[in-house]
Scaffold this active site. Structure first.
Site, mmCIF file in Angstrom:
data_model
loop_
_atom_site.group_PDB
_atom_site.id
_atom_site.type_symbol
_atom_site.label_atom_id
_atom_site.label_comp_id
_atom_site.label_asym_id
_atom_site.label_seq_id
_atom_site.Cartn_x
_atom_site.Cartn_y
_atom_site.Cartn_z
ATOM 1 C CB CYS A 69 -0.938 0.016 1.201
ATOM 2 S SG CYS A 69 -0.078 0.288 2.750
ATOM 3 C CD GLN A 79 -10.816 13.487 0.342
ATOM 4 O OE1 GLN A 79 -11.612 12.691 0.840
ATOM 5 N NE2 GLN A 79 -10.898 13.836 -0.933
ATOM 6 C CD GLU A 135 -23.690 8.324 2.546
ATOM 7 O OE1 GLU A 135 -23.782 7.125 2.824
ATOM 8 O OE2 GLU A 135 -24.556 9.167 2.842
ATOM 9 C CG LEU A 145 -15.215 10.294 9.593
ATOM 10 C CD1 LEU A 145 -16.478 9.841 8.894
ATOM 11 C CD2 LEU A 145 -14.915 9.413 10.796
ATOM 12 N N GLY A 171 -24.216 9.087 6.537
ATOM 13 C CA GLY A 171 -25.426 9.542 5.852
ATOM 14 C C GLY A 171 -25.261 10.915 5.229
ATOM 15 C CB SER A 172 -24.343 12.709 2.921
ATOM 16 O OG SER A 172 -23.951 11.641 2.132
#
Length: 1254
Positions: A53, A117, A1185, A963, A1004-1005
């Site tokens: 990775c 991010q 999402e 996140l 859930g955005s």
């Protein structure tokens, strides 16, 4: 008897310019462990442990005394044994630059170009680009792309990372359409100014970047140059706990060691041996490391005394004993002759993705002709990955000598080679029919390449291959991606310090790129802490007869083994089981854990725990088996409108079909990580962990320990990616570690290895969709009856809500007057599947687009036309009676068709397909109507806490989790706007159940929607309190107002609260106001497919996303691009493999391929479309999402290309392309003479290596 070995030598190397002398170097210790745990340099990250990775990339530099040069190369620290570093200089991300000293241009640009991010892969990205720049200070774009080929990122979609690297290239990196100086997004002048205002394309300012000055880089340590030049080199020996490492000084010394230790492996890069030791439990008492022996570097002699020559032929490559090296021999040189005039040699391979992947089948082929003819004089064909070793097709080659190189020869060669190289039907690795097809497809490619070569040598004598076959010769090139991002410009009247609407960099970006952002396992070790390793079930459904822990407890460093009987409270809470008791219900279920003083000791002990099982029937693995046994987790969910049965009687045509959509692994870069600290008093415990839902962790831990929730504190600063995988799972893992901390009374560090994480935590629900569609010949759909089944796994987890979401969102953008949709979650003996970005929508909606494509095919209409005919046109109601306005949907669709030049490119693709038989292009456009939030109102609430300190600085806390999506950054923007102060005054430290209780999940955005409203509410409360003071002194400074407020005893702390969107859903009636608002979008993708191998290349993607008003365009575009690439991976190359016994095979980046930088579109255009959304904060929309499903435009573009190939070959129009469209699926659907030629096995005579679980 092993010869006795002397004591250990000192290991000397440098790290970041500082000398390291290790007197007890253990050959089993790798550089990653050493820099993180011994040197406490935690910038280098653990993510996979197998070199797959790039998160642990460092730069290793060595001095070569022969050439007198310093060589820098990137290395994955997890595979570098420290003993191999004698005399080397290692540079980690901390040595490149830091906030405390100065940041390096590579770090600065990666951050400012928004190439980070969650930040967990960022140090590895920095090191890959930095090493390239040390060797090539002015790299080409191709070098940048190549340098990043081994680094995975799950958040960004790579485009901004590549862009940050391209700022170091000499040539301009701006796409002025292929030199014409015009922007390809300008259809005509002024079209960028829409009624929504001006559009911008600059997300960062290059003028801010500090220049790269190669003369400022750290020097190579002179002491290492002296050591390398030392003429009196001697043998080095490093003696570890269980193994010995020997570095010979001369070639004779090496030969003597080989004679003394005939079984000892030679280690060079450790890329083959390292993973075998780590993952396959291989062990070796002695390692020999011959690096730096000049005799093994230069080839200038052949046939010296004492040397024997081995031909690199079939017997050698097949490892037959008589042709192999003897144990005391080593290869000192390889002689490769130049090919002669009538000699052709080619290498061919096919893998799951272009870079950083093992071959599915590879081949080396060579043919020599009689001079001036096409008569075969000598032929060699070798294949890899078709058996345990390389296989030579020697019989076939022998039979073909003397034959002409023509079509008849090819057809015999294909038949004979299939007879000679037999892959058994149950062969390890599966894909048997595909691999058989590749054997002859690659042979055909070789045949064409040679025919082309002969023609170039003598065009008169040897006819050329057909023009239509030309494109089959070339593999897809690796291009450097480029693109444009468009968003609304900030209103020129907005005050300059108000950050809302500006592309503000992620607040931790610089810390990400310097490695100074702290994640769970970067936290310093705590006195007396223990490491936890899980003991997992090896059976899918069995009774536990006994657990024997005696051998494990006897091992050094082991403190305790924890099982179900050690749980003081509930071990089965809300149907989720912490430690298996009496029976196991899936492979990978936690049966126990081992606590030990080091992770290595805990892991060794876990292997020694002996569990006796007795299998229980039935063992249910697939959805089909669950339906057979009527095994479900919940009742059916259903919505219905119109009269479906009646409507079917009055349509022109009816089609029925089913679509399989396989699951997906989250592959967040930071594996599940927990630090549990038991307190001395009152049964308190603090957990530091990466989660999306601290409240649930608190709840589960309290239940497991049988204490009130107020004794449990969960703290969460950031996590290295989550994507839904850290909503429910950390609660179970938190309870598991809390029980261990409670039993031992010591701090517990529980960091899951990648393989355990993939096995235990599962992922996206596999889905089976069955449809029956009634439609008219003009493409209008009158009736649809759709059934969805998901594979929920063994416990409820989030499966019920996933099914609800699938059913509620099952129309996508299309209005079907008579519509029925039913959904059900199957209970199987697999680890429980869980939340994953898009939450069912990406699986369910593929079925919708698939049946619309099937209708189009039946009506002989293009799919985009049928989509448009059936699309919602005006203010309408969904099937569950919620009103919405599809105007932004129509606008995204129209703009996507226009700005992507869809129709022109579709004609061009048709033209390309006419001229190319073995390569085909396809285009697809998909519309999207996505909804954010949850149909249960109380899950949409949020709270915040804002403190103003007396110096005017502000501390903001809320219930949302960072996140990588930039939630904290947006909250700083909200507070800055509301309090009217610069962002630099505002700080966000962490999310904690202590400061803001009962926070709902960040998913859930809706993270920004609900927490933004709560922060806004708190700030407005504070401003209302300050209002009288500001009114009295309007020209005063913020600091003065705060001091004055304190003097007047005005509270400078406020809680903020948002009651939440008032959503509801009544499943009895099948109606409700289920979602607060919709996010609309459209995406168009174009691919090229290689029909012979199944490879595909994504040429271009255009995305139009309705963002309403973007609070931070750079974060929103980052979410859209990242979700799109994750979706594209889900629909194409990401493939989970299970055995029929329910064992997950795909447990590492070696076996599970997420997209790399080479998979992203060559041209990538993203536009945020303006609309209005007054219900949300600043009229924004949640975009976390939505982009995921748009990745299906790639799946349907592949479908389009494959359909073109099938039409040309005279095959049926309608066919089912399930997801993912892997190279195997693509190749086997492009049926041709080669797929017809391969042997097929009767499925009832064998058990396949892997099965489909959807």
């Amino acid at each position: 008897m092993m010869p006795s070995l002397p004591h250990s030598d000192e290991l000397i190397f440098f790290v970041n310019g500082r000398k390291v002398i290790e007197r007890n170097a253990d050959p089993e210790v790798n550089l990653l462990f050493y820099v993180r745990k011994r040197l406490r340099l935690t910038g280098t990250k653990y993510s996979c442990g197998g070199g797959g990775c790039g998160a642990c990339t460092v730069m290793v530099s060595r001095y070569n005394s022969m050439t007198k040069t310093i060589h820098h190369y990137p290395a994955t620290a997890c595979l570098v044994p420290i003993c191999s570093l004698y005399g080397a200089a290692v540079t980690t991300v901390e040595g490149v630059g830091s906030i405390k000293t100065r940041i390096h241009p590579v770090q600065e640009r990666l951050a400012k170009c928004h190439g980070t991010q969650c930040g967990f892969c960022s140090p590895g990205m920095v090191m890959s680009i930095y090493t390239l720049l040390r060797n090539h200070p002015e790299p080409t774009p191709e070098q940048i792309t190549k340098a990043l080929g081994g680094n995975l990122c799950r958040c960004t979609g790579y485009r901004p990372i590549v862009e940050s690297g391209k700022t170091f290239c000499v040539e301009s990196t701006v796409c002025e359409l292929k030199g014409s100086g015009k922007c390809c997004m300008d259809q005509e002048d002024g079209s960028l100014v829409s009624r929504w205002g001006k559009m911008c394309t600059k997300l960062y300012d290059e003028d801010e970047f500090q220049p790269l000055d190669p003369s400022q880089e750290p020097i190579f340590p002179p002491e290492l140059i002296r050591m390398a030049k030392d003429p009196n080199k001697r043998r080095l020996t490093f003696q570890g706990e269980r193994t010995t490492w020997i570095t010979p000084a001369t070639l004779n010394d090496l030969l003597e060691l080989k004679a003394n230790f005939p079984k000892a492996p030679l280690v060079m890069g450790n890329t083959e041996l390292g993973p075998s030791i780590k993952f396959k439990n291989e062990s070796h008492p002695v390692f020999i490391f011959p690096l730096g022996l000049p005799e093994l570097h230069f080839v200038n002699t052949t046939g010296d005394e004492g040397q024997q020559q081995i031909p690199l032929n079939g017997p050698f490559l097949e490892r037959s004993p008589e042709a192999d090296l003897k144990s005391e021999e080593i290869v000192s040189s390889v002689y490769i002759p130049y090919s002669t005039q009538w000699h052709f040699v080619f290498g061919l391979r096919m893998a799951q993705r272009q870079e950083n992947a093992f071959a599915i089948v590879n081949a080396g082929m060579s043919v020599k002709f009689e001079d001036g003819t096409n008569t075969i004089k000598k032929l060699q064909m070798f294949y890899g990955s078709v058996g345990p070793t390389t296989v030579s097709a020697s019989q076939t080659c022998k039979q073909l000598i003397g034959r002409q190189w023509d079509d008849q020869m090819l057809s015999d060669a294909c038949r004979w080679v299939l007879d000679e190289i037999y892959i058994p039907p149950a062969a390890e690795g599966g894909m048997v029919e595909y691999r058989r097809t590749l054997i002859i497809s690659l042979l055909f490619k070789f045949y064409l390449k040679v025919r082309r070569g002969l023609n170039q040598m003598d065009p008169q004598k040897f006819p050329d291959i057909p023009e239509k076959f030309m494109s089959a010769l070339e593999d897809f090139p690796i291009e450097t991606p480029q693109g444009i991002q468009m968003f609304q410009c900030v209103d020129p009247h907005q005050p300059p310090q108000d950050p809302v609407g500006h592309p503000v960099m992620h607040q931790s970006a610089i810390k990400h790129t310097t490695g100074e952002a702290v994640y769970i396992d970067d936290m310093p070790c705590i006195d007396q802490e223990l490491f936890l390793a899980p003991i997992t079930s090896t059976r899918a459904h069995a009774k536990i007869i006994s657990i024997d822990i005696s051998e494990a407890l006897a091992l050094p460093g082991v403190v305790d083994v924890i099982t179900a009987e050690d749980v003081p409270g509930d071990n089965n809470y809300q149907r989720e089981i912490f430690y298996a008791q009496n029976e196991v219900i899936c492979v990978g279920q936690i049966v126990g854990t081992v606590a030990a003083d080091t992770y290595a000791h805990a892991r060794e002990a876990a292997k020694k725990v002996k569990i006796a099982y007795e299998d229980i029937e039935p063992r249910i693995i697939t959805i089909e088996q669950a339906l057979e046994h009527n095994s479900f987790l919940f009742d059916e969910k259903k919505i219905e409108q119109g009269n479906v049965e009646q409507a079917f009687k009055y349509v022109d045509q009816i089609i029925e079909g089913e679509v399989h959509v396989e699951g997906q692994e989250h592959f967040y870069m930071e594996t599940s990580s927990i630090l549990a600290l038991p307190k001395e008093e009152d049964k308190e415990m603090v957990l530091h962990l990466g989660t999306q839902y601290p409240t649930r962790v608190q709840e589960y831990v309290a239940a497991a320990l049988n204490v009130p929730r107020n004794r449990i504190a969960c703290r969460m600063k950031r996590t290295g990616g989550a994507f839904g995988g850290k909503v429910a799972k950390p609660a179970v893992l938190g309870a598991v570690s809390a029980v261990a901390a409670n039993k031992t009374g010591r701090p517990i560090r529980f960091i899951l290895e990648r393989g355990d994480d993939m096995l235990i935590t599962a992922g996206r629900h596999p889905l089976l969709g069955k449809y029956k569609i009634g439609f008219m010949n003009n493409g209008v759909i009158k009736a649809a009856d759709v059934k969805y089944y998901v594979n929920g796994g063994c416990t409820p987890d989030e499966s019920e809500m996933v099914v609800e979401f699938i059913v509620l969102k099952s129309e996508n953008a299309h209005y079907i007057p008579n519509f029925r949709c039913r959904g059900r979650a199957c209970k199987t003996n697999l680890p429980s599947n869980t939340a994953f970005r898009g939450f069912g929508f990406p699986q369910g909606t593929v079925v919708v687009e698939a049946y619309i494509t099937a209708v189009a095919s039946q009506c002989n209409l293009p799919p985009e036309e049928v989509k448009e005919i059936n699309m919602y046109k005006r203010i309408s109601k969904t099937a569950f009676k919620q009103t919405f306005n599809p105007e932004p949907l129509r606008r995204c669709w129209k703009e996507c068709l226009e700005k992507s030049s869809f129709y022109t490119r579709k004609l061009a693709a048709e033209e390309f397909n006419k001229k190319n038989y073995w390569k085909k292009r396809g285009l697809a456009i998909v519309p999207m109507k996505f909804c954010i939030g949850i149909p249960t109102a109380y899950y949409n609430q949020a709270a915040a806490l804002v403190h103003i300190y007396l110096d005017g600085s502000v501390l903001v806390t809320h219930g949302g989790c960072e996140l990588g999506q930039g939630l904290y950054t947006k909250m700083i923007q909200v507070a800055s706007h509301e309090l009217n102060i610069p962002q630099s005054y505002i700080h966000l430290s962490e999310t904690s159940t202590v400061t803001v209780p009962n926070g709902v999940f960040t998913s859930g955005s809706m993270g920004t929607d609900i927490n933004g409203k709560a922060v806004q509410n708190a700030c407005q409360t504070l401003m209302a309190r300050l209002h009288p003071i500001i009114r009295k002194n309007p020209k005063g400074k913020w600091e003065d107002w705060i001091a004055k407020a304190f003097e007047e005893s005005i509270s400078l702390s406020a809680t903020g609260y948002f009651k939440g969107y008032q959503t509801n859903m009544d499943w009895e009636k099948g109606e409700g106001n289920a979602y607060p608002y919709y996010v609309y979008g459209a995406a168009c993708s174009e691919v090229e497919v290689d029909c012979l191998t199944g490879a595909h290349k994504l040429l271009r993607t255009d995305i139009f996303m309705d963002a309403a008003f973007s609070i931070n365009p750079t974060l929103d575009i980052g979410q859209v691009e990242g979700a799109f690439i994750q979706g594209m991976g889900f629909y194409t190359i990401e493939e989970l493999k299970y055995s029929s016994e329910g064992v997950l095979y795909s447990r590492s980046p070696d076996d599970y391929k997420i997209p790399t930088v080479t998979e992203i579109p060559e041209e990538f255009y993203v536009t945020l479309v303006r609309s209005q959304n007054p219900i949300a904060i600043y009229s924004s929309k949640g975009l976390g999402e939505a982009g995921m499903f748009l990745g299906s435009s790639v799946l349907f573009a592949i479908y389009d290309a494959v359909a073109a190939a099938r039409r040309e070959r005279g095959l049926t129009k309608t066919f089912v392309l399930s997801s993912p469209a892997t190279p195997e699926t693509i190749r086997m659907t492009c049926v041709d003479q080669f797929t017809d030629m391969i042997p097929r096995d009767d499925p009832s005579t064998f058990t396949p290596w892997s099965i489909r679980v959807s």
